[in-house]
Design a protein around this motif. Structure first.
Motif, short mmCIF file in Angstrom:
data_model
loop_
_atom_site.label_atom_id
_atom_site.label_comp_id
_atom_site.label_asym_id
_atom_site.label_seq_id
_atom_site.Cartn_x
_atom_site.Cartn_y
_atom_site.Cartn_z
N TYR A 153 -25.95 48.38 -52.50
CA TYR A 153 -26.00 47.18 -53.24
C TYR A 153 -25.20 46.22 -52.73
CZ TYR A 153 -24.14 44.49 -57.28
OH TYR A 153 -23.88 43.48 -58.16
N ILE A 154 -25.74 45.02 -53.08
CA ILE A 154 -25.16 43.78 -52.67
C ILE A 154 -25.46 42.64 -53.78
CG2 ILE A 154 -26.71 42.85 -51.12
CD1 ILE A 154 -22.61 42.57 -50.70
N TYR A 155 -24.48 41.91 -54.12
CA TYR A 155 -24.85 40.86 -55.11
C TYR A 155 -25.90 39.98 -54.91
CZ TYR A 155 -24.49 38.19 -59.52
OH TYR A 155 -24.75 37.48 -60.65
N SER A 156 -25.53 39.15 -53.75
CA SER A 156 -26.34 38.07 -53.41
C SER A 156 -27.05 38.31 -51.81
CB SER A 156 -25.63 36.79 -53.04
OG SER A 156 -25.37 36.18 -54.21
N MET A 157 -28.34 38.28 -51.77
CA MET A 157 -29.01 38.33 -50.72
C MET A 157 -29.67 36.95 -50.20
SD MET A 157 -30.42 42.27 -50.81
CE MET A 157 -31.03 42.29 -49.09
N ALA A 158 -30.01 36.83 -48.88
CA ALA A 158 -30.64 35.45 -48.53
C ALA A 158 -31.31 35.46 -47.31
CB ALA A 158 -29.48 34.32 -48.52
N ASP A 197 -29.79 36.38 -56.21
CA ASP A 197 -28.80 37.29 -56.55
C ASP A 197 -29.32 38.44 -57.67
OD1 ASP A 197 -27.21 34.95 -58.81
OD2 ASP A 197 -28.77 36.47 -59.25
N TYR A 198 -28.22 39.16 -57.83
CA TYR A 198 -28.78 40.54 -58.51
C TYR A 198 -29.01 40.15 -59.98
CZ TYR A 198 -28.28 45.40 -60.16
OH TYR A 198 -28.63 46.56 -60.86
N ALA A 199 -28.78 39.14 -60.42
CA ALA A 199 -29.04 38.69 -61.84
C ALA A 199 -30.47 37.88 -61.86
CB ALA A 199 -28.08 37.57 -62.48
N GLY A 200 -31.32 37.80 -60.72
CA GLY A 200 -32.42 37.34 -60.67
C GLY A 200 -32.52 35.69 -60.50
N ASN A 201 -31.21 35.07 -60.34
CA ASN A 201 -31.20 33.85 -59.74
C ASN A 201 -31.60 33.56 -58.35
OD1 ASN A 201 -30.15 32.93 -62.64
ND2 ASN A 201 -28.40 33.95 -61.72
N THR A 202 -32.49 32.33 -58.33
CA THR A 202 -32.83 32.12 -56.88
C THR A 202 -32.29 30.50 -56.61
OG1 THR A 202 -35.25 31.18 -57.70
CG2 THR A 202 -34.81 33.54 -57.15
N ASN A 203 -32.53 30.46 -55.30
CA ASN A 203 -32.12 29.14 -54.65
C ASN A 203 -33.07 28.88 -53.40
OD1 ASN A 203 -31.19 26.71 -54.38
ND2 ASN A 203 -29.32 27.46 -53.28
N TYR A 204 -33.81 27.70 -53.21
CA TYR A 204 -34.37 27.45 -52.26
C TYR A 204 -34.06 26.34 -51.45
CZ TYR A 204 -37.78 30.62 -54.16
OH TYR A 204 -38.55 31.84 -54.66
N PRO A 231 -21.64 32.85 -54.55
CA PRO A 231 -21.58 31.69 -53.55
C PRO A 231 -22.71 31.60 -52.60
CG PRO A 231 -19.60 32.60 -54.11
CD PRO A 231 -20.22 33.45 -54.67
N LEU A 232 -23.05 32.71 -52.06
CA LEU A 232 -24.20 32.66 -50.99
C LEU A 232 -25.56 32.44 -51.70
CD1 LEU A 232 -25.06 33.46 -48.24
CD2 LEU A 232 -25.87 35.82 -48.98
N ARG A 233 -26.00 32.89 -52.87
CA ARG A 233 -27.28 32.21 -53.44
C ARG A 233 -27.03 30.91 -53.90
NH1 ARG A 233 -27.81 30.10 -57.86
NH2 ARG A 233 -26.38 31.70 -59.28
N GLN A 234 -25.97 30.66 -54.44
CA GLN A 234 -25.73 29.18 -54.78
C GLN A 234 -25.82 28.01 -53.61
OE1 GLN A 234 -22.01 27.99 -56.93
NE2 GLN A 234 -23.21 27.55 -58.47
N SER A 235 -25.12 28.41 -52.53
CA SER A 235 -25.02 27.37 -51.68
C SER A 235 -25.59 27.46 -50.53
CB SER A 235 -23.52 27.45 -50.93
OG SER A 235 -23.45 28.64 -50.14
N SER A 270 -21.60 30.51 -44.00
CA SER A 270 -20.33 30.97 -43.98
C SER A 270 -19.98 31.76 -45.13
CB SER A 270 -19.45 29.68 -44.22
OG SER A 270 -19.71 28.93 -45.42
N GLU A 271 -20.79 31.75 -46.09
CA GLU A 271 -20.87 32.46 -47.26
C GLU A 271 -21.15 33.83 -47.04
OE1 GLU A 271 -19.05 31.81 -49.87
OE2 GLU A 271 -18.80 29.69 -49.81
N ALA A 272 -21.90 34.36 -46.04
CA ALA A 272 -22.54 35.50 -45.72
C ALA A 272 -21.47 36.51 -45.19
CB ALA A 272 -23.58 35.45 -44.89
N THR A 273 -21.36 37.75 -45.75
CA THR A 273 -20.47 38.92 -44.96
C THR A 273 -21.37 39.85 -44.33
OG1 THR A 273 -20.67 40.21 -46.89
CG2 THR A 273 -18.97 38.38 -46.99
#
Length: 122
Positions: A27-32, A49-56, A99-103, A107-110
Motif C-alpha cells: 500500500y502507498i497513498y499517492s502513485m504517479a 491518491d488512495y482517496a481517488g483524487n487525480t491530477n494531470y 503531496p505527490l498527487r497534488q504537485s 521531489s515528492e516521490a519516495t
C-alpha cells in the motif's frame, strides 16, 4: 519502501494507444506517472491518491487517463491519441500522503520504478 514495477510500454504509430501498468509491492497513498525524454527533465504526467483524487499535467489536454486498483496495488495510465512528442521513458512513482498527487513534482516521490519505454512514430 515500496517496490514498483512498470509494464506496457512499446512502439506505436501516431494516433495509437497504449496502457501502462505499475504494480506496487504494498500500500502507498499517492502513485504517479512521470516521463523523461532524452535531454529533458523528468516531468509529471498524472497521479491518483488512495482517496481517488487525480491530477494531470496541463499539456495532456485529456488524452491520458489514470486509474488505480487498490485491491491489487496497481496504477494504470491509459494513453490515447499518442503523438511523437509523447516519446519518453515513463516512470511510476509513489509517495506518502497527498503531496505527490497534488504537485506532480519528482521531489515528492519516495519510490521509483525502473521505467518503461514509449515510442511514438510519425
Amino acid at each position: 519502501q515500496v517496490q514498483l514495477v512498470e509494464s506496457g510500454g512499446g512502439s506505436v504509430p501516431a494516433g495509437g494507444s497504449l496502457r501502462l501498468s505499475c504494480v506496487a509491492s504494498g500500500y502507498i497513498y499517492s502513485m504517479a506517472w512521470f516521463r523523461q525524454a532524452p535531454g529533458k527533465e523528468r516531468e509529471g504526467v498524472a497521479a491518483q491518491d488512495y482517496a481517488g483524487n487525480t491530477n494531470y499535467a496541463d499539456y495532456l489536454k485529456g488524452r491520458f487517463r489514470v486509474s488505480r486498483d487498490d485491491d491489487k496495488n496497481i496504477l494504470y495510465l491509459q494513453m490515447d491519441s499518442l503523438k511523437p512528442e509523447d516519446t519518453a521513458m515513463y516512470y511510476c512513482a509513489a509517495g506518502e500522503g497527498y503531496p505527490l498527487r497534488q504537485s506532480l513534482r519528482p521531489s515528492e516521490a519516495t519510490s521509483w520504478g525502473q521505467g518503461t519505454q514509449v515510442t511514438v512514430s510519425s
